[in-house]
Design an enzyme around this catalytic site. Structure first.
Site, PDB file in Angstrom:
ATOM      1  N   GLY A  32       0.838  -1.188   0.000  1.00 42.17           N
ATOM      2  CA  GLY A  32       0.000   0.000   0.000  1.00 42.17           C
ATOM      3  C   GLY A  32       0.870   1.233   0.000  1.00 42.17           C
ATOM      4  CD  GLN A  68       3.993   5.515   2.673  1.00 45.93           C
ATOM      5  OE1 GLN A  68       2.932   5.020   2.300  1.00 45.93           O
ATOM      6  NE2 GLN A  68       5.051   4.788   2.970  1.00 45.93           N
ATOM      7  CB  CYS A  98       6.478   1.470   6.748  1.00 49.01           C
ATOM      8  SG  CYS A  98       5.877   3.012   6.040  1.00 49.01           S
ATOM      9  CG  LEU A  99       7.063   0.976   0.503  1.00 47.62           C
ATOM     10  CD1 LEU A  99       6.221   1.442  -0.665  1.00 47.62           C
ATOM     11  CD2 LEU A  99       8.141   0.008   0.044  1.00 47.62           C
ATOM     12  CG  HIS A 145       1.356   6.153   6.208  1.00 47.72           C
ATOM     13  ND1 HIS A 145       2.597   6.600   6.554  1.00 47.72           N
ATOM     14  CD2 HIS A 145       1.523   4.865   5.821  1.00 47.72           C
ATOM     15  CE1 HIS A 145       3.485   5.619   6.384  1.00 47.72           C
ATOM     16  NE2 HIS A 145       2.847   4.554   5.946  1.00 47.72           N
TER      17      HIS A 145
HETATM   18 NI    NI Z   1       3.707   2.675   5.556  1.00 48.15          NI
END
Ligand code: NI
Length: 180
Positions: free
Chosen positions: A45, A50, A94-95, A140
């Site tokens: 996701g 982000q 998480c990225l 987020h």
């Molecule tokens: Ni994340």
């Protein structure tokens, strides 16, 4: 277009995202770019903060939800988790949180309300991994990362580790510059 993924501790990740009220071509372009960025990463996701956009928009990878589906995703705008039940503690990453994963407690079943890319109201239920990803992405939008849901001891250790990683990267970059 594939966007650069912003990583912790960038302050944009701490900000509360603003609800979306305009459903135009610009929004469709952002959704397209976010999907491309998520599949490229690859990730389960991606939330708009982000990529530096403090807006209430998340993309969820649904490739595993559908049979024979390759690169399928949904966009959820102004999403709200209206009900949750059950609890499961599983490893999460998480990225935006480099080189780290930790166990996080989440609901196993949730009800989600959101708007789609056209501004139409949608409501659905999700469970297990799908539900976990949605909860992670909605966090987020509230300026919360999964490391905000682990013990302060573990978070402290990660911050130390990250400092080291970033210092090493900077050092390597400086050396590359010097060689040129
Ligand atoms: Ni994340």
């Amino acid at each position: 277009m594939i966007k650069k993924i912003i990583t912790y501790p960038n302050p944009v990740l701490k900000k509360k995202a603003v609800p979306i009220a305009t459903f135009d071509d610009e929004l469709k372009r952002v959704i397209h770019d976010m999907m491309e960025t998520m599949f490229d990463a690859p990730g389960a996701g991606l939330a708009a903060p982000q990529i530096g956009l403090s807006r209430q928009l998340v993309i969820i990878n649904t490739s595993e939800q559908e049979e024979d589906a390759d690169k399928k995703a949904i966009a959820l705008i102004n999403p709200l988790i209206t009900a949750g039940e059950g609890a499961e503690t599983e490893k999460e990453g998480c990225l935006s949180v480099i080189d780290y994963s930790a166990k996080v407690k989440r609901f196993t079943r949730i009800t989600v309300q959101a708007l789609d890319a056209a501004g139409k109201e949608i409501e659905f239920e999700a469970e297990d991994f799908f539900a976990r990803v949605i909860q992670h992405e909605c966090d987020h939008l509230a300026g919360k990362l999964f490391i905000d849901r682990i013990s302060s001891l573990k978070r402290g250790l990660y911050k130390k580790k990250l400092k080291k990683i970033l210092a090493e990267r900077e050092d390597a970059a400086r050396k590359r510059k010097g060689e040129r």
